[in-house]
Design an enzyme around this catalytic site. Structure first.
Site, PDB file in Angstrom:
ATOM      1  CE  LYS A 171      -3.510   2.701   0.176  1.00 16.56           C
ATOM      2  NZ  LYS A 171      -4.569   2.766   1.228  1.00 16.56           N
ATOM      3  CE  LYS A 239      -2.631   7.768   7.245  1.00 12.97           C
ATOM      4  NZ  LYS A 239      -3.040   6.369   6.659  1.00 12.97           N
TER       5      LYS A 239
END
Length: 295
Positions: A171, A239
């Site tokens: 990811k 983030k």
């Protein structure tokens, strides 16, 4: 059919929980903002008042939370999953968190008699709503096999990529590629506009060649229309690029393009655009070029 506790009913979690409920599973949702449970209730699920209440009696616990500290707290806190879920419960973490945190939490879960896989998703709000997510899964073979029927309900492409933490590593790579593509698309559109090109026509022909991509198809219209309602917020991509930067450093590899894009995303956030879609990176590129009127 399973009893599923679904923790985190935001932009992504809510439609995913609804798909599971409509497929016939008993879904008990919890969100810190209680009113966000209403769509799940309308889809046939029900709401809990706490994490503890949601997970009691659940066969599966699904998490879709913003960041590593949120997942850690929900799992290991006094009112958390590990304290209240029955031994043997399968935990599926759809959140995007640090790979090392995912591996550590899986170990913690195993010590408490639970099983945990990391299953971060890609596809944004549209992918969640259309059950067309790409899901990269890390964990033990038998746990992934048990989770797969549920993953297939919410995702279109489900791939087991390795042991615990591997899903989060893939990811992170996904977010690196997406951010780079968005940045270059933004640069290309500002460049084309500066030369007076017909932007919709340019996007059409670029999409038909090697420059074509899902990013171009989905994000170019937002940039052209100046419509940046969030499907995936700049804050979250900021983030995620922090995860990439930290994981790359730990592995001793360089990501020079990624580091630059991370700075551009950080600048976009600092300019007050953190709540906008990550395609709002276009606004920063336009400002850097002195072409604010195009953004």
């Amino acid at each position: 059919m399973s009893t599923i506790a679904f923790i985190g009913l935001g932009i992504m979690g809510s439609p995913m929980a609804q798909h599971l409920a409509r497929a016939g599973h008993e879904v008990v949702g919890f969100n810190r903002t209680p009113e966000k449970a209403k769509p799940l209730i309308d889809a046939g699920g029900r709401a809990a008042d706490s994490v503890a209440e949601a997970v009691r009696g659940a066969d599966v616990v699904a998490l879709m939370l913003p960041d590593s500290p949120d997942v850690t707290e929900v799992l290991t806190g006094d009112d958390g999953v590990l304290a209240h879920a029955a031994p043997g419960t399968l935990v599926i973490d759809f959140s995007t968190i640090r790979p090392d945190t995912a591996a550590e939490l899986a170990t913690n879960a195993a010590e408490q008699g639970l099983r945990m896989i990391d299953a971060p998703v890609s596809g944004g709000q549209a992918g969640a709503e259309n059950a067309a997510l790409s899901i990269m899964v890390g964990g033990a073979d038998e746990d992934v096999d048990q989770a797969r029927p549920l993953l297939d309900i919410v995702g279109k492409t489900v791939v087991h990529v390795g042991p615990s933490g591997a899903g989060q590593t893939v990811k992170a790579a996904n977010q690196l590629i997406v951010a780079g593509n968005i940045a270059l698309l933004a640069e290309a559109l500002v460049f084309l506009d500066a030369h007076g090109a017909d932007l919709p026509a340019a996007v059409e022909v670029l999409g038909g060649g090697l420059a074509g991509s899902a990013v171009l198809n989905q994000k170019a219209p937002k940039m052209l229309d100046g419509e940046f309602a969030p499907g995936f917020r700049i804050d979250l991509h900021h983030k995620d690029l922090g995860i990439v930067t930290a994981a790359a450093r730990e592995a001793g590899v360089t990501t020079p393009v990624g580091a630059l894009v991370a700075q551009l995303v950080a600048a976009t956030r600092a300019a007050g655009d953190g709540g906008l879609d990550h395609s709002a990176l276009y606004r920063t590129i336009a400002r850097l070029s002195g072409r604010e009127e195009t953004s």
